[in-house]
Design an enzyme around this catalytic site. Sequence first.
Site, PDB file in Angstrom:
ATOM      1  N   LYS A 194      58.744  -0.041  72.137  1.00  0.00           N
ATOM      2  CA  LYS A 194      58.881   1.152  72.399  1.00  0.00           C
ATOM      3  C   LYS A 194      57.622   2.220  71.887  1.00  0.00           C
ATOM      4  O   LYS A 194      57.529   2.365  70.651  1.00  0.00           O
ATOM      5  CB  LYS A 194      60.013   1.731  71.691  1.00  0.00           C
ATOM      6  CG  LYS A 194      60.769   2.750  72.386  1.00  0.00           C
ATOM      7  CD  LYS A 194      60.021   4.036  72.875  1.00  0.00           C
ATOM      8  CE  LYS A 194      59.808   5.113  71.912  1.00  0.00           C
ATOM      9  NZ  LYS A 194      58.964   6.286  72.162  1.00  0.00           N
ATOM     10  N   THR A 243      58.039   9.760  58.503  1.00  0.00           N
ATOM     11  CA  THR A 243      59.058   9.446  57.543  1.00  0.00           C
ATOM     12  C   THR A 243      60.655   9.708  57.943  1.00  0.00           C
ATOM     13  O   THR A 243      61.484   9.045  57.551  1.00  0.00           O
ATOM     14  CB  THR A 243      58.704  10.087  56.152  1.00  0.00           C
ATOM     15  OG1 THR A 243      57.465   9.449  55.846  1.00  0.00           O
ATOM     16  CG2 THR A 243      59.658  10.166  55.129  1.00  0.00           C
ATOM     17  N   GLU A 299      56.194   1.819  58.387  1.00  0.00           N
ATOM     18  CA  GLU A 299      54.834   2.156  58.006  1.00  0.00           C
ATOM     19  C   GLU A 299      55.061   3.641  58.487  1.00  0.00           C
ATOM     20  O   GLU A 299      54.972   4.048  59.513  1.00  0.00           O
ATOM     21  CB  GLU A 299      53.920   1.580  58.861  1.00  0.00           C
ATOM     22  CG  GLU A 299      53.631   0.009  58.860  1.00  0.00           C
ATOM     23  CD  GLU A 299      53.160  -0.369  57.473  1.00  0.00           C
ATOM     24  OE1 GLU A 299      52.293   0.394  56.817  1.00  0.00           O
ATOM     25  OE2 GLU A 299      53.145  -1.471  57.409  1.00  0.00           O
ATOM     26  N   CYS A 316      47.681   8.565  59.440  1.00  0.00           N
ATOM     27  CA  CYS A 316      48.491   8.385  58.177  1.00  0.00           C
ATOM     28  C   CYS A 316      47.904   8.411  56.925  1.00  0.00           C
ATOM     29  O   CYS A 316      48.378   8.834  55.956  1.00  0.00           O
ATOM     30  CB  CYS A 316      49.607   7.021  58.408  1.00  0.00           C
ATOM     31  SG  CYS A 316      48.584   5.746  58.533  1.00  0.00           S
ATOM     32  N   GLU A 347      52.928  16.672  55.103  1.00  0.00           N
ATOM     33  CA  GLU A 347      52.075  15.900  55.888  1.00  0.00           C
ATOM     34  C   GLU A 347      51.449  16.718  57.111  1.00  0.00           C
ATOM     35  O   GLU A 347      52.477  17.106  58.009  1.00  0.00           O
ATOM     36  CB  GLU A 347      52.442  14.500  56.519  1.00  0.00           C
ATOM     37  CG  GLU A 347      51.476  13.581  57.237  1.00  0.00           C
ATOM     38  CD  GLU A 347      51.860  12.346  57.971  1.00  0.00           C
ATOM     39  OE1 GLU A 347      53.018  12.437  58.317  1.00  0.00           O
ATOM     40  OE2 GLU A 347      51.149  11.347  57.744  1.00  0.00           O
TER      41      GLU A 347
END
Length: 489
Positions: A174, A229, A249, A283, A384
Amino acid sequence: MTEKLQTLMAGRWRDASGPAYATEYPHDSSTVATLHAATAADVDEAVQVAEAARKKANWAGLKRHERAAILHRIAGGIRSRGEELAQLQRLDNGKPINETRALVASAAGTFQFFAAACETWEETLTPARGDYFTMSVNEPLGVVGAITPWNSPIASEAQKLAPALAAGCAVVFKPAEITPRMAIELARIAQEAGVPDGIISVLPGKGSVVGDALVRHPLVKRIAFTGGTNVGLAIQRLAAEKLMPTSLELGGKSPTIVCADADLDHAVKGVLFGIFSSSGESCIAGSRAFVHASVYNEFKRRLLDGVKALRVGDPSSERTQMGPLVNRGHRSTVEDFVALGLQEGGHLLTGGARPQGAMYDKGSYYLPTVFEGLPNSARLCQEEVFGPVLVLLPWTDEADLVAQCNDSVFGLASGIWTRDYKAAWRIGRALETGTVWVNTYKLFSVSTPFGGVKQSGTGREKGRLGILEYTAQKSFYWGLNEAPLPWAD
Ligand code: NAD
């Protein structure tokens, strides 16, 4: 001309069953390709076909060296189409061509590495503790769901596909809705390299539809996820209900530390690269730079000179260092973070705006941006941004520095610039991150495991043992005693 894309789904090239949508080139917002999104029914079909395909003799019956030969051919296929793939990825997510070339090369290297690991990995004979011998074998987990983000497509997909195929699994992909192209091309190359029909499917579309159905499917035995996250946490909750292993990850807010004795030229270039390459859409972006107070002003002066010299522009140019952000929606998110930094009392040193000029008008460009004057507790230092926004923070005391670096929900990566190897070891061991770079940043090797701690994720990708993540260990006891077991005497 807009290209019409089909996908490899449940063993056939076809349109997925959901609505059509278009992908855009972030440089000028032009339409690149149209394709159909998949549905939950497509997920079910692809998974059922994958489950049947993985049990057939033409996949389950292959010896390791035979699977390795297929992986080598995939590496060769990626290399032979390398320039074309790099250009296609540039169109998909707007990364500068030099970066997409590097990602394509790394994907080929990943298949080569796992081909070698596949044919050389050894089963273990464990020490016998009686009249028997014991051994452990590793068997493929089954159908794996691989869910990937938009920022580094071919590399993140290779990191999942190569070890999964090496282990003998089947993979249903996906990819991110807006960047489906690399997964589709990887499936084409794998098919040409001899991966049997049904072993790989690519299901483009929305995470909430396709990704969710993939995670919930009872025949999916592992999820390999790279992304944010919040989505990772939601996947982990669903995985718990079926006791499904995952690798997650996730996001980061990585600190880079500049010590008083650092080579400032190296440190400045490293910090620039760490945050502004990939336009900060990474990231591992080094988004918090902790600079020793004794060199803070000099470092800041050189850093700002470096930012002024950065070449922001057309991703097709080999001279470009920073391309556009992935789309205008994401640019708005970055702009909101910059506004937040100002509200929180941050002082904007440079950037904080869109670049001006005809070249930038149609695209989703944003200038490299540097703040100072914010405490580590500010939201801009805690959340982030996934964009080109750096915060400079001065430090003096090492224990306080480490505490500030670790005062984050994330724990993905960190960097240390110093000439003192003992200090680097001491600080590096104290940092709560999955990777520490010393006098370098954003280096990657497929032979070295990668992953995060805390809310940056669980599990590791890459490294020889990466294959084992896609297997279940089975232990055998072989009795050697001539007499029957004594209990029933
Ligand atoms: P995202 O989490 O929004 O999406 C990632 C993938 O998950 C996409 O394919 C998306 O469609 C899918 N998805 C979304 N909702 C889902 C659901 N409910 N169930 C299943 N799948 C779902 O992330 P993004 O915006 O595409 O990528 C940016 C994020 O990825 C950043 O947080 C970044 O730090 C992270 N990232 C991490 C790494 C790493 O290795 N740690 C690498 C690259 C990116």
